[in-house]
Scaffold this active site. Structure first.
Site, PDB file in Angstrom:
ATOM      1  N   ASP A  14      47.455 -14.190  -2.783  1.00 13.32           N
ATOM      2  CA  ASP A  14      46.740 -14.323  -4.064  1.00 13.32           C
ATOM      3  C   ASP A  14      45.241 -14.549  -3.877  1.00 13.32           C
ATOM      4  O   ASP A  14      44.596 -15.196  -4.693  1.00 13.32           O
ATOM      5  CB  ASP A  14      47.342 -15.463  -4.906  1.00 13.32           C
ATOM      6  CG  ASP A  14      48.820 -15.265  -5.156  1.00 13.32           C
ATOM      7  OD1 ASP A  14      49.176 -14.208  -5.688  1.00 13.32           O
ATOM      8  OD2 ASP A  14      49.611 -16.156  -4.791  1.00 13.32           O
ATOM      9  N   HIS A  45      49.473  -7.555  -6.736  1.00 16.79           N
ATOM     10  CA  HIS A  45      48.028  -7.370  -6.586  1.00 16.79           C
ATOM     11  C   HIS A  45      47.427  -6.911  -7.908  1.00 16.79           C
ATOM     12  O   HIS A  45      47.669  -5.798  -8.362  1.00 16.79           O
ATOM     13  CB  HIS A  45      47.740  -6.369  -5.471  1.00 16.79           C
ATOM     14  CG  HIS A  45      48.136  -6.868  -4.120  1.00 16.79           C
ATOM     15  ND1 HIS A  45      48.064  -6.099  -2.974  1.00 16.79           N
ATOM     16  CD2 HIS A  45      48.616  -8.081  -3.726  1.00 16.79           C
ATOM     17  CE1 HIS A  45      48.469  -6.817  -1.942  1.00 16.79           C
ATOM     18  NE2 HIS A  45      48.827  -8.017  -2.383  1.00 16.79           N
TER      19      HIS A  45
END
Length: 404
Positions: A14, A45
Site C-alpha cells: 500500500d 493498486h
C-alpha cells in the site's frame, strides 16, 4: 535496447505502487508493457487519473488507464474468477476500454477451493491470524508444490483436463482442512464445496480468460521498447523476511525481476523503491512504529473479515535503509541498477513529519525528512507525490538541507 523500470514497495504494501506505475506508463501508452512479477489478486493498486476516474487493479497492470498492456508473468498467481470480476468493474467505469492482456502459460492457476481453504484456516486462527487476504495465495502455491494436483494457466487450453483437476481439488478439500486441524467445516463451507455451480462458474471464467488474453512466455517482452515491472506487496512481506509467518507467499523485491530481465536481455534497470510518508499495514503481524491514534483517509483498504482495518505508524528510516540494502544485495546478476526513492502521500502529513531514525523519534519539516529518506535509501534522485494522480508526481534530486 529495452528501457526497464521496476516499481517495488518498501514496507508492508500500500505504498503507492499503482500511482508510480501509472506515472511511468503515462505518455508512452501501448509502447510500454507492464509486467506483474509476483503475488496475485490480493494486490490492490489504486490508480486515479487527473480527470477523476479511479480503479483498483488486481490482475491488470496499473498502467492500463495510460493505455499500456499487461503481462502476467510465470510468477503471478492467476485467478479467473477474480479476473472476471475486475474486468466487469473496470467496464462499468470505462465502457470503451479494452485492456490488452498477455498471460504466461506457466503461471500458477488458483481455484475457488484454494480461496475456501485459505478463508476457513484464517478464520479458525482467531486472534492468531496471519493477516491473509483470503484469496488463496499460499494455498495455491502449497497445492502446486505438493502436486495435489498442480494447475497452471496452460491447463485452460484443455478444458476436459482442467475440469478433472478441479474436481480432484474439490474432493481433497476436507482432507486439506483436516491437515489444518479443521475437522468439520460449517454448513456454508460444505455447501460451497459440494456446489457444481461453482465448478461451472470457474470453467466459464477460465474460458473467458482464454478468449480475452494471449497465452505466451517471457520472450514477448523483447517486442517492447519499454518495460515497467510492477511489484505487489512490499519488502517487509517477502516470504523470506524475518517477520515470517506474517508475510506473503511471494518474492516481493528484485529477485523475480532480475530473473525475467536476464532472460530477455535487459542490461540496465531503474528501480523505484516506493514508500508513503508514513507506514501502513493491513492485516495482523509485527508493526514496530504503529500508532493507534494515527489515522489517514484510505478509500482502497477498507476493513474486511480477514485483515481487519488498516493500521498506521510513523516512517522507520532504519527499516527502510535495511530493506533496500538487503534487496539490492540479493540482486547481483550483471544488470546495472539505478535505484531511486518515491515518497507518496506527502499531501496528508502537513508541514511536519514524524519518523524514526537511528532508533530515535524525530520531528522535522517535509524538506528535511525527504533529505533524510533519500540518504537512508542511498539514492541521488527520486519522486515525490502530493496527491493521488500522476499529475501530482514530480521528479526531485537529493539536496543537502540547510542547517535548521
Amino acid at each position: 535496447m529495452i528501457q526497464a523500470t521496476a516499481i517495488i514497495g518498501t514496507n508492508f504494501g500500500d505504498e503507492g505502487k499503482g500511482l508510480m506505475t501509472d506515472y511511468h506508463c503515462s505518455g508512452h501508452g501501448a509502447g510500454t508493457i507492464v509486467v506483474r512479477f509476483n503475488g496475485g489478486a490480493q494486490a490492490g493498486h489504486t490508480v486515479q487519473v487527473p480527470g477523476g476516474a479511479r480503479h483498483v487493479f488486481h490482475h491488470l497492470g496499473a498502467g492500463t488507464l495510460a493505455g499500456s498492456p499487461t503481462y502476467l508473468s510465470r510468477f503471478f498467481i492467476v485467478n479467473p474468477l477474480l479476473w472476471r470480476k475486475e474486468i466487469a468493474e473496470l467496464a462499468a467505469i470505462h465502457s470503451g476500454l479494452f485492456p490488452l492482456l498477455y498471460v504466461d502459460r506457466d503461471a500458477p492457476l488458483s481455484t475457488p477451493y484454494d480461496m475456501l481453504v485459505n478463508q476457513e484456516v484464517e478464520r479458525a486462527r482467531g486472534r492468531n491470524r496471519h493477516g491473509s487476504c483470503g484469496v488463496g495465495i499460499n494455498e495455491t502455491i502449497e497445492r502446486i508444490v505438493r502436486g495435489r494436483p498442480a494447475t497452471h494457466v496452460r491447463d485452460i487450453e484443455n478444458p476436459a483436463l482442467l475440469r478433472a483437476r478441479l474436481l480432484e481439488i474439490r474432493a481433497g478439500v476436507p482432507g486439506r482442512l483436516a491437515e489444518h486441524g479443521i475437522e468439520c467445516p460449517d454448513d456454508g463451507a460444505l455447501a460451497v464445496i459440494a456446489s457444481d455451480v461453482l465448478v461451472e462458474h470457474f470453467l466459464e471464467a477460465a474460458e473467458e480468460l482464454r478468449a480475452s488474453a494471449s497465452f505466451v512466455d517471457a520472450e514477448l517482452l523483447r517486442a517492447y521498447g519499454r518495460v515497467v515491472f510492477e511489484g505487489a506487496q512490499g519488502l517487509l512481506l517477502d516470504e523470506l523476511h524475518r517477520f515470517f509467518p506474517y508475510v506473503t507467499r511471494s518474492r516481493t523485491g528484485l529477485h523475480n525481476v532480475m530473473e525475467l530481465a536476464a532472460e530477455v536481455g535487459i542490461e540496465a534497470l531503474n528501480v523505484v523503491y516506493v514508500t508513503r510518508a508514513y507506514m501502513t499495514r493491513h492485516g495482523a503481524g509485527p508493526f514496530p512504529t504503529e500508532d493507534p491514534e494515527l489515522r489517514y483517509d484510505d478509500r482502497t483498504n477498507v476493513p474486511n473479515e480477514y485483515q481487519g482495518g488498516l493500521r498506521f505508524g510513523w516512517m522507520d528510516l532504519d527499516l527502510l535503509a535495511a530493506s533496500i540494502a538487503d534487496d539490492r544485495a540479493g540482486a547481483d546478476s550483471g544488470i546495472v541498477i539505478t535505484p531511486r526513492l518515491a515518497v507518496t502521500c506527502l499531501d496528508q502529513v502537513g508541514e511536519e513529519v514524524r519518523y524514526l531514525q537511528d532508533r530515535m523519534p524525530r520531528r522535522t519539516t517535509v524538506r528535511h525528512f525527504l533529505a533524510a529518506a533519500f540518504d537512508a535509501a542511498g539514492v541521488e534522485s527520486g519522486y515525490v507525490s502530493h496527491g493521488p494522480t500522476r499529475s501530482d508526481v514530480r521528479m526531485v534530486h537529493r539536496r543537502a538541507p540547510r542547517p535548521a
